[in-house]
Design a protein around this motif. Structure first.
Motif, PDB file in Angstrom:
ATOM      1  N   GLY A 141      14.939 -19.898   4.257  1.00 44.90           N
ATOM      2  CA  GLY A 141      16.310 -19.686   4.713  1.00 44.90           C
ATOM      3  C   GLY A 141      16.687 -18.218   4.868  1.00 44.90           C
ATOM      4  O   GLY A 141      17.777 -17.902   5.323  1.00 44.90           O
ATOM      5  N   ILE A 142      15.778 -17.315   4.489  1.00 42.74           N
ATOM      6  CA  ILE A 142      16.099 -15.876   4.579  1.00 42.74           C
ATOM      7  C   ILE A 142      15.388 -15.275   5.770  1.00 42.74           C
ATOM      8  O   ILE A 142      14.192 -15.520   5.988  1.00 42.74           O
ATOM      9  CB  ILE A 142      15.658 -15.143   3.289  1.00 42.74           C
ATOM     10  N   ASN A 143      16.125 -14.502   6.557  1.00 38.80           N
ATOM     11  CA  ASN A 143      15.501 -13.807   7.672  1.00 38.80           C
ATOM     12  C   ASN A 143      14.799 -12.559   7.125  1.00 38.80           C
ATOM     13  O   ASN A 143      15.391 -11.492   6.999  1.00 38.80           O
ATOM     14  CB  ASN A 143      16.556 -13.412   8.695  1.00 38.80           C
ATOM     15  N   ILE A 144      13.533 -12.738   6.798  1.00 36.94           N
ATOM     16  CA  ILE A 144      12.847 -11.661   6.069  1.00 36.94           C
ATOM     17  C   ILE A 144      12.581 -10.449   6.942  1.00 36.94           C
ATOM     18  O   ILE A 144      12.330  -9.357   6.432  1.00 36.94           O
ATOM     19  CB  ILE A 144      11.535 -12.143   5.413  1.00 36.94           C
ATOM     20  N   ALA A 145      12.643 -10.637   8.250  1.00 37.32           N
ATOM     21  CA  ALA A 145      12.424  -9.495   9.134  1.00 37.32           C
ATOM     22  C   ALA A 145      13.524  -8.456   8.973  1.00 37.32           C
ATOM     23  O   ALA A 145      13.338  -7.294   9.294  1.00 37.32           O
ATOM     24  CB  ALA A 145      12.362  -9.965  10.584  1.00 37.32           C
ATOM     25  N   GLU A 146      14.662  -8.902   8.452  1.00 39.84           N
ATOM     26  CA  GLU A 146      15.791  -7.982   8.353  1.00 39.84           C
ATOM     27  C   GLU A 146      15.955  -7.374   6.968  1.00 39.84           C
ATOM     28  O   GLU A 146      16.816  -6.537   6.747  1.00 39.84           O
ATOM     29  CB  GLU A 146      17.082  -8.710   8.750  1.00 39.84           C
ATOM     30  N   LEU A 147      15.115  -7.802   6.023  1.00 41.78           N
ATOM     31  CA  LEU A 147      15.218  -7.247   4.671  1.00 41.78           C
ATOM     32  C   LEU A 147      14.706  -5.805   4.646  1.00 41.78           C
ATOM     33  O   LEU A 147      13.700  -5.497   5.275  1.00 41.78           O
ATOM     34  CB  LEU A 147      14.380  -8.076   3.685  1.00 41.78           C
ATOM     35  N   PRO A 148      15.401  -4.930   3.930  1.00 43.71           N
ATOM     36  CA  PRO A 148      14.838  -3.583   3.749  1.00 43.71           C
ATOM     37  C   PRO A 148      13.571  -3.650   2.895  1.00 43.71           C
ATOM     38  O   PRO A 148      13.362  -4.617   2.161  1.00 43.71           O
ATOM     39  CB  PRO A 148      15.945  -2.815   3.026  1.00 43.71           C
ATOM     40  N   GLU A 149      12.774  -2.608   3.000  1.00 44.22           N
ATOM     41  CA  GLU A 149      11.431  -2.620   2.412  1.00 44.22           C
ATOM     42  C   GLU A 149      11.428  -3.027   0.933  1.00 44.22           C
ATOM     43  O   GLU A 149      10.650  -3.869   0.506  1.00 44.22           O
ATOM     44  CB  GLU A 149      10.799  -1.223   2.579  1.00 44.22           C
ATOM     45  N   SER A 150      12.327  -2.427   0.157  1.00 45.46           N
ATOM     46  CA  SER A 150      12.260  -2.697  -1.282  1.00 45.46           C
ATOM     47  C   SER A 150      12.683  -4.132  -1.604  1.00 45.46           C
ATOM     48  O   SER A 150      12.106  -4.775  -2.480  1.00 45.46           O
ATOM     49  CB  SER A 150      13.126  -1.700  -2.046  1.00 45.46           C
ATOM     50  N   SER A 151      13.655  -4.650  -0.851  1.00 46.54           N
ATOM     51  CA  SER A 151      14.058  -6.044  -1.083  1.00 46.54           C
ATOM     52  C   SER A 151      12.944  -6.993  -0.678  1.00 46.54           C
ATOM     53  O   SER A 151      12.717  -8.024  -1.321  1.00 46.54           O
ATOM     54  CB  SER A 151      15.307  -6.392  -0.265  1.00 46.54           C
ATOM     55  N   LEU A 152      12.240  -6.603   0.388  1.00 47.96           N
ATOM     56  CA  LEU A 152      11.134  -7.430   0.861  1.00 47.96           C
ATOM     57  C   LEU A 152      10.037  -7.493  -0.206  1.00 47.96           C
ATOM     58  O   LEU A 152       9.463  -8.554  -0.475  1.00 47.96           O
ATOM     59  CB  LEU A 152      10.588  -6.841   2.169  1.00 47.96           C
ATOM     60  N   THR A 153       9.797  -6.339  -0.813  1.00 49.46           N
ATOM     61  CA  THR A 153       8.788  -6.279  -1.884  1.00 49.46           C
ATOM     62  C   THR A 153       9.189  -7.188  -3.043  1.00 49.46           C
ATOM     63  O   THR A 153       8.375  -7.961  -3.558  1.00 49.46           O
ATOM     64  CB  THR A 153       8.633  -4.823  -2.379  1.00 49.46           C
ATOM     65  N   ASP A 154      10.450  -7.106  -3.439  1.00 48.46           N
ATOM     66  CA  ASP A 154      10.938  -7.970  -4.517  1.00 48.46           C
ATOM     67  C   ASP A 154      10.856  -9.439  -4.116  1.00 48.46           C
ATOM     68  O   ASP A 154      10.478 -10.296  -4.914  1.00 48.46           O
ATOM     69  CB  ASP A 154      12.401  -7.627  -4.851  1.00 48.46           C
ATOM     70  N   TRP A 155      11.218  -9.694  -2.866  1.00 49.55           N
ATOM     71  CA  TRP A 155      11.192 -11.073  -2.370  1.00 49.55           C
ATOM     72  C   TRP A 155       9.785 -11.656  -2.457  1.00 49.55           C
ATOM     73  O   TRP A 155       9.583 -12.783  -2.919  1.00 49.55           O
ATOM     74  CB  TRP A 155      11.705 -11.085  -0.922  1.00 49.55           C
ATOM     75  N   ARG A 156       8.795 -10.861  -2.030  1.00 51.38           N
ATOM     76  CA  ARG A 156       7.398 -11.314  -2.092  1.00 51.38           C
ATOM     77  C   ARG A 156       7.009 -11.676  -3.511  1.00 51.38           C
ATOM     78  O   ARG A 156       6.373 -12.697  -3.754  1.00 51.38           O
ATOM     79  CB  ARG A 156       6.461 -10.193  -1.608  1.00 51.38           C
TER      80      ARG A 156
END
Ligand SMILES: Nc1ncnc2c1ncn2[C@@H]1O[C@H](COP(=O)(O)OP(=O)(O)OP(=O)(O)O)[C@@H](O)[C@H]1O
Ligand SMILES: [Mg+2]
Lengths: 386, 246
Positions: free
Chosen positions: B85-100
């Motif tokens: 449900g999250i558009n991961i393409a729009e996450l900033p780098e650090s949030s993306l890292t946390d998300w992973r």
């Protein structure tokens, strides 16, 4: 984070040979750095050991021209001057030219009063003052040549020609570590009486006057007062603090000192490059591992800690070893230099600087690789074969 | 499509039906100097919770690229990429890292274990990002190591383990934070048949019994057969009829 520092340490020991060689390089660099700085310090030791309450009066034209002894009485008249002595540089040769140590013809009683840091037992002091052919030597000097009290010390004159011999009446020790224990001191009267017979034109002259002043704060004012006294006379004087006088000697060799300082920094710069290369190699090999850590979710600060931790552990660890190794190395060198340097010891400033340099080596080596690792795209890092 | 996945799905609970990965008109190209290298073109794909999808295709067709995009390791050039449900393409780098770290488990062809860490420490690694205590971490690690059958090897370093064992450690590492999505890029590509079979069975187990959604890139037909669905990529284009897997 603790886990990461442990990981950093383990990474450090993956290439034992590479790590050891780099560590050895840093140790050698820090030892070299410390020794070079200590040579520079040793050069300044004469100025360090000075007293703010002593002034030196010399011939305004040059130190090689003497002053008439008759100035002594006029200088003593100045209010604020509480003591006066004088000395001549003798410059004799002991057996061989290589055996260098400073020799001064002095007025014993007043001189020892002005230099309370030369500590002599009462009996030795009286024996020296009483014997016009007597002399005293610093502890280091006496040790160097194995002199004992009562020994006859022959010197071949260079400035004052002829064969001279003195009876060692005392061995003084320094009140402080920085006190010069390499001096050879004998009676000015002895020198003067001989000159009266052999070379009367050079008799009744002194190299410098040493003055004691009541307060260090009056140095400038009293220096002026002395120099004004002999203005427009045949031998004008130049009076300055003992420190300024000693620094004047250092200034003559300033260029060498600057060169030594530059070399000491070049050594650090070279090892920085070597260390940076080591870190760059290690991190490049581990690209896939760093990419994996990133994939798993470790952000930039973890990778920075990992790389910086490894780099700093190596550089600081080796730096401390280097500083520890510098002490015995300085000991060996000090023994080799003998009485050439009155004081040859690693200063706390050198230690601080060595530690600082070690940190800097580790820091600079980690910056570029860490930046590379942090900015390198994960998907590409995962492709690299490591 | 084989009949097997459909049967299983029919038997599975309803909660598995929500889409976890939604991809619409996804494109990806790289720049080589000032030249565009197109890698993925107009990808449309929906992966549902509990799916086990195999991605196949010739070398260079863009399988790893697509997998990396879904896993948030790389960024698309265009299109929509929603995961959970999250558009991961729009996450900033650090949030993306946390998300992973929370949502994705990774399995790689060459295991990618830290050689200086033991099996236990390798598995513990992702847990360091959580607030778990040392004891809780130990419990989690022991649990997953037991699941992959390596309890007796937890103090071994990767170099002291066989390829198959290393891959099982890697699976334990992927599993330890309990992510919804597991991505595997040729997980059996470096293994002999027996080890590969063990690893595949393990993945099947994660999918069937633990409800993990798995996306697996593979060249191996046998591996792909474990999946519910197989999609083919060719020169950056998904070639199968999408209705087959939906
Ligand atoms: N960083 C990059 N820069 C330029 N081109 C890239 C980059 N990464 C991948 N490519 C190209 O994208 C294409 C797809 O690569 P990808 O790794 O996704 O293929 P693959 O299907 O996984 O192949 P294989 O089966 O060999 O692993 C390849 O042609 C590759 O050269
Ligand atoms: Mg690939």
């Amino acid at each position: 984070m603790l886990f990461f520092l442990r990981l950093a340490l383990r990474n450090l020991f993956r290439h034992k040979l590479r790590t050891s060689l780099t560590a050895l390089g840093i140790v050698i660099a820090i030892v070299a750095f410390a020794l070079l700085r200590t040579v520079v310090d040793a050069w300044y030791a004469g100025a360090e050991a000075t007293s703010a309450n002593r002034l030196i009066t010399r011939n305004a034209i040059s130190l090689i021209f003497p002053l008439p002894i008759s100035y002594a009485n006029r200088i003593r008249q100045i209010d604020g001057i509480t003591g006066l002595s004088y000395s001549n540089w003798f410059g004799g040769v002991y057996i061989d030219e290589r055996n260098f140590f400073p020799q001064f013809a002095i007025e014993p009683k007043s001189y020892l009063e002005l230099y309370p840091e030369f500590i002599l037992s009462e009996t030795e002091k009286t024996a020296f003052i009483k014997d016009r052919k007597g002399a005293i030597a610093g502890r280091k000097l006496a040790e160097e040549y194995g002199w004992k009290i009562g020994d006859v010390i022959p010197l071949r004159g260079t400035i004052y020609s002829g064969s001279w011999s003195f009876v060692l009446r005392g061995i003084y020790r320094g009140a402080e570590r920085k006190t010069d224990e390499t001096l050879f001191l004998f009676h000015w009267d002895n020198l003067n009486e001989t000159l009266k017979k052999t070379d009367p034109s050079r008799a009744e002259r002194v190299g410098v006057f040493v003055l004691r002043i009541d307060r260090g704060g009056r140095a400038a004012e009293l220096s002026d007062a002395v120099d004004r006294l002999f203005e427009n006379s045949l031998a004008e004087t130049l009076t300055e603090t003992e420190e300024a006088f000693q620094l004047g000697f250092v200034a003559m060799t300033e260029a060498i000192l600057v060169a030594i300082k530059i070399v000491s920094f070049v050594v650090i710069a070279i090892i920085m490059a070597v260390m940076a290369n080591t870190m760059a190699m290690s991190t490049r090999e581990r690209r896939r591992e760093y990419a994996t850590l990133k994939a798993v979710g470790f952000g930039s600060r973890y990778l920075l800690a990992l790389i910086l931790g490894e780099s700093l552990a190596l550089s600081i660890g080796s730096g401390i070893l280097g500083i520890l190794a510098a002490f015995p190395a300085a000991g060996i060198l000090a023994a080799k230099f003998g009485t050439l340097f009155p004081v040859f010891e690693i200063s706390s400033r050198t230690i601080q600087f060595g530690l600082f340099a070690s940190c800097l080596i580790g820091l600079t080596a980690a910056v570029f690789p860490a930046w590379r690792v942090i900015t390198f795209p994960v998907s590409e890092g995962l492709r690299s074969i490591g | 499509m084989s009949a097997k996945p459909k049967d299983l799905r029919a038997a599975g609970p309803v909660r598995y039906m929500n889409p976890i990965v939604e991809i619409e008109n996804l494109t990806k190209h790289y720049w080589k100097g000032d030249q565009i290298v197109p890698v993925l073109a107009d990808i449309n794909l929906v992966i549902r919770e509990g799916d086990f999808l195999a991605l196949m295709g010739p070398s260079g067709s863009g399988k790893s690229t697509l997998l990396n995009l879904i896993a948030g390791l790389d960024r698309p050039t265009g299109g929509v990429l929603r995961v959970g449900g999250i558009n991961i393409a729009e996450l900033p780098e650090s949030s993306l890292t946390d998300w992973r770290s929370e949502h994705v488990g990774f399995i790689f062809q060459f295991y990618n274990l830290m050689p200086v860490l033991t099996a236990f420490e390798n598995v513990e690694l992702p847990l360091l990002l959580t607030g778990l205590s040392k004891r809780e971490r130990r419990e989690h690690v022991e649990l997953v190591l037991e699941l992959v059958g390596l309890t007796d090897r937890m103090d071994h370093y990767p170099s002291q383990l066989s390829g198959g064992q290393q891959q099982r450690v890697a699976i334990a590492r992927a599993l330890v934070v309990d992510p919804a999505l597991i991505v595997a890029d040729e997980p059996t590509g470096d293994l002999d048949r027996v080890s590969a079979e063990e690893v595949l069975e393990l993945m099947e187990h994660l999918n069937l019994n633990l409800g993990k959604t798995i996306i697996m890139v593979t060249h191996d037909q046998r591996a792909a057969a474990k999946a519910h669905a197989i999609r083919h990529l060719d020169k950056g284009v998904l070639t199968d009829d999408p209705s087959g897997t939906d």
